[in-house]
Design an enzyme around this catalytic site. Structure first.
Site, PDB file in Angstrom:
ATOM      1  N   SER A 122     100.504 -38.946  89.390  1.00 34.09           N
ATOM      2  CA  SER A 122     101.268 -37.707  89.276  1.00 34.09           C
ATOM      3  C   SER A 122     101.072 -36.848  90.528  1.00 34.09           C
ATOM      4  O   SER A 122     101.328 -37.302  91.631  1.00 34.09           O
ATOM      5  CB  SER A 122     100.857 -36.982  87.991  1.00 34.09           C
ATOM      6  OG  SER A 122     101.802 -36.004  87.640  1.00 34.09           O
TER       7      SER A 122
ATOM      8  N   ASP B 109     105.572 -40.619  84.255  1.00 35.77           N
ATOM      9  CA  ASP B 109     104.296 -40.144  84.787  1.00 35.77           C
ATOM     10  C   ASP B 109     103.152 -41.106  84.441  1.00 35.77           C
ATOM     11  O   ASP B 109     102.966 -41.488  83.283  1.00 35.77           O
ATOM     12  CB  ASP B 109     104.012 -38.766  84.175  1.00 35.77           C
ATOM     13  CG  ASP B 109     102.947 -37.991  84.931  1.00 35.77           C
ATOM     14  OD1 ASP B 109     101.896 -38.574  85.248  1.00 35.77           O
ATOM     15  OD2 ASP B 109     103.170 -36.794  85.200  1.00 35.77           O
TER      16      ASP B 109
END
Length: 306
Positions: free
Chosen positions: A41, A155
Site C-alpha cells: 500500500s 490493496d
C-alpha cells in the site's frame, strides 16, 4: 565486501505511511541502506520512490500537501468499484516514480497486492512501477481495483500488511520491518477529536464533486460511528490481526513501530508529524540498530554499500 543483503519491509497504513520517509532517512544517516525494498500500500509508494532514487521528490510533495492541495487527488466517481476514480492518484504516483519499469530501478523492489477473486497474495516485482504501486494502494471501497495480467488487484494490506516474507524470498539476509499500525486500536483519540475531524473534513470537501455523498457516509448519530469510521476501523482491525500473525510466524531482525494511532488514514496533510515520528521510532530501537551495524562491520560490509 560481504554478500549480506539488507531488506526493508514497509507496511501499509495510508496517511501514516509518510513515517516511512523519516525512517529511511534516519537509517541512511546511521549507515544502514537496504538493498531490497518491499512495500504494501503506502509502503509500496514510498518504497518505489526510495528504490528509484526519487525519495526527495516524494518528501517534498508530502510536506507541501495541504488540505487544499489534497482535494486535487479526490476524483469522485462511483461506478468503478470505489468512491474515487483513482486517476489523479495514479498521476500523483507517476509524478514521483516516473514511467519506469521495476526491473530498471537502482534497487530491487516489490509491491504486494491481493487478487480480488481468489484472495491470494500477489507480488508485483516486474512491469510498470506506477501500475504496481497503484494496485498495491487500491483500498477496498475507496480506490478501485487495478486490472493487471488478467487479474483484478486490491490493496496488499488484506493479505500481507508488512511484507517481511517478500524481502526474504527476494534474497534478504537481514530484514528491517515497519509496522505503522501497532497502536491504531488503542484509545488514543477522543470522541471530541473524531467529531472535530469530521466537521473539518466536511467543510474542506464541501465544494468538491461528490461532497454530498461523502457527507452522508461520514455523518453519524450521537454516540454512533459513521459509515466511514466503521470502514476505516474494520480495515485497521484486519491489518492488526493479520500483521500480528505474520510477524509472529516470520519475525524481522529489527521491528520499527512508530506511534501513529492519532493520525487518520486520510490525514495526508500531516506529513511533518509522521516523518518526525518515523525518525523517533528508529531512535527507540537504536541499540538493536547499533548491534546490526556492528555485525555488518565485523563481516566487512561497508555501511550504505550494496
Amino acid at each position: 565486501m560481504t554478500g549480506i543483503r539488507i531488506g526493508i519491509a514497509l507496511g501499509s497504513g495510508a496517511a501514516r505511511g509518510w513515517a516511512h520517509i523519516g525512517i529511511l532517512r534516519e537509517l541512511r544517516r546511521l549507515g544502514l541502506e537496504p538493498d531490497i525494498v518491499c512495500g504494501t500500500s503506502i509502503g509500496a509508494m514510498v518504497g518505489a520512490a526510495y528504490a528509484g532514487g526519487t525519495l526527495n521528490a516524494l518528501e517534498h510533495k508530502a510536506r507541501t500537501l495541504t488540505k487544499l492541495r489534497l482535494t486535487g487527488l479526490f476524483d469522485f466517481q462511483f461506478s468503478h468499484g470505489g468512491i474515487l476514480a483513482g486517476r489523479r492518484l495514479s498521476q500523483f504516483i507517476e509524478e514521483v516514480v516516473g514511467d519506469s519499469l521495476i526491473e530498471d530501478l537502482p534497487k530491487r523492489f516489490a509491491g504486494v497486492g491481493t487478487d480480488l477473486d481468489s484472495g491470494t497474495e500477489v507480488w508485483l516485482h516486474t512491469g510498470r512501477t506506477v501500475e504496481a504501486v497503484r494496485a498495491s494502494c487500491a483500498l477496498p471501497g475507496l480506490i478501485p481495483a487495478v486490472l493487471r495480467d488478467g487479474r483484478w488487484l486490491l490493496d496488499g494490506a488484506l493479505v500481507n500488511p508488512v511484507p517481511v516474507s517478500v524481502c526474504r524470498a527476494m534474497g534478504a539476509d537481514l530484514v528491517i520491518a515497519v509496522n505503522l499500525n501497532a497502536d491504531v486500536l488503542e484509545p488514543v483519540r477522543s470522541q471530541e477529536q473524531e467529531e472535530a475531524d469530521q466537521t473539518a473534513l466536511g467543510k474542506w470537501m464541501a465544494n468538491l464533486p461528490g461532497a454530498d455523498f461523502f457527507r452522508q457516509v461520514s455523518s453519524h448519530q450521537k454516540d454512533e460511528p459513521s459509515i466511514l469510521t466503521v470502514m476505516t476501523q474494520a480495515m485497521n482491525i484486519v491489518q492488526d490481526r493479520i500483521c500480528r500473525s505474520r510477524l509472529a510466524g516470520d519475525p524481522p531482525d529489527v521491528l520499527l513501530t512508530p506511534r501513529l494511532g492519532d493520525i487518520g488514514i486520510l490525514q495526508f496533510d500531516r506529513a511533518d508529524e509522521c516523518i518526525r515520528r518515523g525518525v523517533e521510532s528508529v531512535d527507540q530501537v537504536r541499540p538493536t540498530v547499533d548491534r546490526l551495524l556492528s555485525r555488518l562491520n565485523r563481516t566487512g560490509r561497508e555501511p550504505g554499500l550494496q
